[in-house]
Each structure stands twice: as structure tokens, then as C-alpha cells.
Scaffold this motif. Sequence first.
Motif, PDB file in Angstrom:
ATOM      1  N   LEU A  12       0.819  -1.207   0.000  1.00  0.00           N
ATOM      2  CA  LEU A  12       0.000   0.000   0.000  1.00  0.00           C
ATOM      3  C   LEU A  12       0.856   1.262   0.000  1.00  0.00           C
ATOM      4  O   LEU A  12       0.537   2.235  -0.692  1.00  0.00           O
ATOM      5  CB  LEU A  12      -0.934  -0.001   1.213  1.00  0.00           C
ATOM      6  CG  LEU A  12      -2.061  -1.039   1.183  1.00  0.00           C
ATOM      7  CD1 LEU A  12      -2.795  -1.056   2.514  1.00  0.00           C
ATOM      8  CD2 LEU A  12      -3.011  -0.757   0.041  1.00  0.00           C
ATOM      9  N   LEU A  13       1.943   1.261   0.735  1.00  0.00           N
ATOM     10  CA  LEU A  13       2.838   2.425   0.766  1.00  0.00           C
ATOM     11  C   LEU A  13       3.494   2.654  -0.595  1.00  0.00           C
ATOM     12  O   LEU A  13       3.624   3.791  -1.051  1.00  0.00           O
ATOM     13  CB  LEU A  13       3.896   2.255   1.855  1.00  0.00           C
ATOM     14  CG  LEU A  13       3.374   2.331   3.293  1.00  0.00           C
ATOM     15  CD1 LEU A  13       4.485   2.016   4.277  1.00  0.00           C
ATOM     16  CD2 LEU A  13       2.777   3.698   3.565  1.00  0.00           C
ATOM     17  N   VAL A  14       3.900   1.572  -1.271  1.00  0.00           N
ATOM     18  CA  VAL A  14       4.502   1.701  -2.604  1.00  0.00           C
ATOM     19  C   VAL A  14       3.482   2.256  -3.590  1.00  0.00           C
ATOM     20  O   VAL A  14       3.784   3.150  -4.385  1.00  0.00           O
ATOM     21  CB  VAL A  14       5.053   0.337  -3.096  1.00  0.00           C
ATOM     22  CG1 VAL A  14       5.394   0.378  -4.567  1.00  0.00           C
ATOM     23  CG2 VAL A  14       6.261  -0.061  -2.274  1.00  0.00           C
ATOM     24  N   LEU A  15       2.254   1.757  -3.562  1.00  0.00           N
ATOM     25  CA  LEU A  15       1.214   2.255  -4.458  1.00  0.00           C
ATOM     26  C   LEU A  15       0.907   3.724  -4.193  1.00  0.00           C
ATOM     27  O   LEU A  15       0.727   4.506  -5.126  1.00  0.00           O
ATOM     28  CB  LEU A  15      -0.050   1.407  -4.314  1.00  0.00           C
ATOM     29  CG  LEU A  15       0.037  -0.017  -4.853  1.00  0.00           C
ATOM     30  CD1 LEU A  15      -1.231  -0.784  -4.514  1.00  0.00           C
ATOM     31  CD2 LEU A  15       0.284  -0.015  -6.341  1.00  0.00           C
ATOM     32  N   LEU A  16       0.850   4.105  -2.938  1.00  0.00           N
ATOM     33  CA  LEU A  16       0.593   5.497  -2.588  1.00  0.00           C
ATOM     34  C   LEU A  16       1.726   6.397  -3.080  1.00  0.00           C
ATOM     35  O   LEU A  16       1.484   7.443  -3.680  1.00  0.00           O
ATOM     36  CB  LEU A  16       0.417   5.643  -1.078  1.00  0.00           C
ATOM     37  CG  LEU A  16       0.175   7.066  -0.580  1.00  0.00           C
ATOM     38  CD1 LEU A  16      -1.153   7.585  -1.110  1.00  0.00           C
ATOM     39  CD2 LEU A  16       0.192   7.101   0.931  1.00  0.00           C
ATOM     40  N   ALA A  17       2.966   5.989  -2.872  1.00  0.00           N
ATOM     41  CA  ALA A  17       4.112   6.792  -3.313  1.00  0.00           C
ATOM     42  C   ALA A  17       4.146   6.904  -4.834  1.00  0.00           C
ATOM     43  O   ALA A  17       4.447   7.963  -5.387  1.00  0.00           O
ATOM     44  CB  ALA A  17       5.412   6.181  -2.796  1.00  0.00           C
ATOM     45  N   THR A  18       3.822   5.817  -5.529  1.00  0.00           N
ATOM     46  CA  THR A  18       3.810   5.841  -6.991  1.00  0.00           C
ATOM     47  C   THR A  18       2.739   6.795  -7.500  1.00  0.00           C
ATOM     48  O   THR A  18       2.983   7.570  -8.417  1.00  0.00           O
ATOM     49  CB  THR A  18       3.554   4.426  -7.551  1.00  0.00           C
ATOM     50  OG1 THR A  18       4.545   3.551  -7.045  1.00  0.00           O
ATOM     51  CG2 THR A  18       3.584   4.413  -9.056  1.00  0.00           C
ATOM     52  N   GLY A  19       1.581   6.758  -6.915  1.00  0.00           N
ATOM     53  CA  GLY A  19       0.505   7.649  -7.315  1.00  0.00           C
ATOM     54  C   GLY A  19       0.849   9.110  -7.097  1.00  0.00           C
ATOM     55  O   GLY A  19       0.516   9.962  -7.915  1.00  0.00           O
ATOM     56  N   CYS A  20       1.537   9.417  -6.022  1.00  0.00           N
ATOM     57  CA  CYS A  20       1.926  10.797  -5.744  1.00  0.00           C
ATOM     58  C   CYS A  20       3.022  11.275  -6.692  1.00  0.00           C
ATOM     59  O   CYS A  20       3.097  12.450  -7.017  1.00  0.00           O
ATOM     60  CB  CYS A  20       2.410  10.926  -4.303  1.00  0.00           C
ATOM     61  SG  CYS A  20       1.099  10.682  -3.093  1.00  0.00           S
ATOM     62  N   ALA A  21       3.879  10.382  -7.144  1.00  0.00           N
ATOM     63  CA  ALA A  21       5.006  10.761  -7.995  1.00  0.00           C
ATOM     64  C   ALA A  21       4.583  11.018  -9.431  1.00  0.00           C
ATOM     65  O   ALA A  21       5.298  11.676 -10.171  1.00  0.00           O
ATOM     66  CB  ALA A  21       6.076   9.673  -7.961  1.00  0.00           C
ATOM     67  N   LEU A  22       3.442  10.509  -9.855  1.00  0.00           N
ATOM     68  CA  LEU A  22       3.037  10.651 -11.247  1.00  0.00           C
ATOM     69  C   LEU A  22       2.691  12.081 -11.621  1.00  0.00           C
ATOM     70  O   LEU A  22       2.944  12.513 -12.737  1.00  0.00           O
ATOM     71  CB  LEU A  22       1.865   9.728 -11.560  1.00  0.00           C
ATOM     72  CG  LEU A  22       2.188   8.244 -11.547  1.00  0.00           C
ATOM     73  CD1 LEU A  22       0.920   7.434 -11.796  1.00  0.00           C
ATOM     74  CD2 LEU A  22       3.231   7.906 -12.572  1.00  0.00           C
ATOM     75  N   GLY A  23       2.114  12.841 -10.753  1.00  0.00           N
ATOM     76  CA  GLY A  23       1.772  14.222 -11.045  1.00  0.00           C
ATOM     77  C   GLY A  23       0.486  14.338 -11.851  1.00  0.00           C
ATOM     78  O   GLY A  23      -0.136  13.355 -12.217  1.00  0.00           O
TER      79      GLY A  23
END
Length: 106
Positions: A12-23
Motif C-alpha cells: 500500500l505504501l509503494v502504491l501510494l508513493a507511486t501515485g503521488c510521484a506521477l503528477g
Amino acid sequence: MSDMMRRHLPLLLVLLATGCALGPPRPQDAPQKVETPKEGSDRRAKAAPPAYNLTGYPPAVRDGYIDGCESAKRSSFARKDPKRMAGEPQYAMGWNDGFSICGAKR
């Protein structure tokens, strides 16, 4: 914290970080005037010769690759012919390949 929650927390933390990094999404490009195959050939004839070897590929694939690559480079020869993209699968394949490969080099 439950055992199930502990096992899934890293995912869940990886998915959240990936979503935030996309812009935010990019706005769509403005519609372009449809050019005839002759206009496309004339435009490409004026361009610098490509630095990649497309020998052996059908003309539609070569045209699409050059147009896609120039689009990825955002050069003055950038082009995405909507009529050919919809009606010529080889042009569309060449455009997508050119855009992907040349865009990755940037």
C-alpha cells in the motif's frame, strides 16, 4: 495491527508513493491539420536525414516512425496524422514505436 494489515502495508505504501510521484495529467495536444501523403513526403524531404536505419520497413511504417520520433523530440517536424493513425495500422505502429523509442532517449 492485524497480521493481514502488516503483510499488505508495504504494498500500500509503494502504491501510494507511486501515485503521488506521477503528477497531474498533461493537457491534450491541439488538433492538427490533416496533411496529404505528398505534403508529408515534401516535409520529410526537407528534414535532416534520420539517424536510424529503417531499410526494409514498408513506407507507412517509415513515415509513422519518423513522425512519431519527431513528435517525441518536439521538433518542428512533429506530426501525428489522425487520418492515417485511424486508417493505416502500419503507420500507427510506426508512429507509436518512433514516439516510444525516441522519447526514451530524451
